[in-house]
Design an enzyme around this catalytic site. Structure first.
Site, PDB file in Angstrom:
ATOM      1  N   LYS A   1       0.832  -1.201   0.000  1.00 38.89           N
ATOM      2  CA  LYS A   1       0.000   0.000   0.000  1.00 38.89           C
ATOM      3  C   LYS A   1       0.872   1.259   0.000  1.00 38.89           C
ATOM      4  CE  LYS A   1      -4.041  -1.994  -0.017  1.00 38.89           C
ATOM      5  NZ  LYS A   1      -4.968  -2.093   1.102  1.00 38.89           N
TER       6      LYS A   1
ATOM      7  N   ARG B   1      -3.678 -10.495   3.926  1.00 35.80           N
ATOM      8  CA  ARG B   1      -3.809 -10.615   2.468  1.00 35.80           C
ATOM      9  C   ARG B   1      -2.567  -9.971   1.848  1.00 35.80           C
ATOM     10  NH1 ARG B   1      -5.828  -7.455  -1.778  1.00 35.80           N
ATOM     11  NH2 ARG B   1      -6.923  -8.647  -3.415  1.00 35.80           N
TER      12      ARG B   1
END
Length: 302
Positions: free
Chosen positions: A227, A269
């Site tokens: 991210k 994840r």
């Protein structure tokens, strides 16, 4: 605690690593690498060799600004991959918000529906909702994620203020609504939605206070992998982070996954399965050697 899915009851006394399989040309970190059925299937098998416990297959990017994909295109991308993946002996998750795609995936034997819209999307022409699909299935697992606004606008106008109580309220309501339809609590996993309409500071607040952001008694999924918030911390600004080589996000991603597990996540994840599995083994070895705290009676006798 266990997470009940279509074919598997997952024992959450240890963390589970969910490997990402993006069958897309435009995902933010690996778009185009596994965009054909052949390459996506090969990637599934590679992730299993690396130690993935779950595979998460998606046919539409949800990166900031990503354009929507038609139902027909998404089905064409993911169904051949799901058809093969369900033979691999692990739980198969499908990352979708479209009820028709959910139904088709479950009909093929998928175990989990992973929905960034938390079953709120109302665009099905037949009038069926994601809640209808999940409630009608006897056993499938579902992951409900918090997202502010939508992928096209979420980062243009991110959330304001303290996000933890806002995320908690949303996830409580989403889980309650689904349970009211007869879906057992053991089937529901909750995701605070890192990066989905939050600032860098807000994302790290959710990591630091993760246990406060999730209603008690539910499985927790954390999705920090690659991210931009991690790149922003590694660099000095989001502008620099946007151009940061994906490989340079690997170490921050693995670190965030370990921290998420330490703070109560049951499933992480990730793109980088092998490195995450290795890091979690180190964490488990350390935790196994922790001495239990002395009782008050024992302290009194020392």
């Amino acid at each position: 605690m266990h997470w009940q899915t279509t074919r598997y009851s997952l024992d959450l006394s240890r963390p589970h690593v969910m490997g990402i399989v993006n069958v897309t040309p435009d995902s933010f970190s690996d778009g185009g690498l596994h965009a054909t059925s052949h390459t996506a299937i090969a990637h599934c098998e590679e992730l299993l060799k690396d130690g993935a416990d779950i595979l998460d297959i998606g046919g539409e990017s949800t990166r900031p600004g990503a354009p929507p994909v038609s139902q027909e295109e998404e089905l064409a991308r993911v169904l051949p991959v799901i058809r093969h993946a369900v033979t691999l002996g692990v739980p198969i998750s499908v990352d979708t918000y479209k009820p028709a795609v959910m139904q088709a995936a479950l009909d093929l034997g998928a175990d989990i529906i992973n929905d960034v819209w938390a079953l709120r999307w109302a665009g099905d022409a037949q009038g069926k909702t994601g809640q209808d699909v999940i409630a009608a299935h006897p056993h499938c697992g579902v992951c409900l994620m918090h997202m502010h606004r939508d992928p096209q606008t979420m980062q243009a106008a991110p959330m304001e203020g303290d996000v933890v109580p806002q995320v908690l309220s949303f996830l409580e309501r989403s889980a309650k609504d689904l349970r009211a339809l007869g879906v057992d609590k053991s089937r529901i996993c909750l995701d605070p939605g890192i990066g989905f309409g939050k600032t860098v500071k807000q994302n790290f607040s959710l990591l630091a206070r993760q246990e406060q952001a999730i209603p008690q008694g539910y499985a927790v999924l954390a999705g920090w992998s690659r991210k931009s918030s991690l790149a922003a911390i590694a660099h000095t600004s989001l502008a620099q982070a946007a151009g940061m080589n994906i490989e340079l996000r690997r170490a921050p991603s693995v670190t965030a996954a370990v921290l998420a597990v330490q703070n109560g996540a049951h499933v992480v994840r990730v793109h980088d399965v092998r490195d995450t599995v290795s890091a979690l083994r180190v964490l488990a070895a350390m935790q196994a050697e922790k001495m239990p705290p002395l009782s008050k009676a024992a302290l009194a006798n020392t």
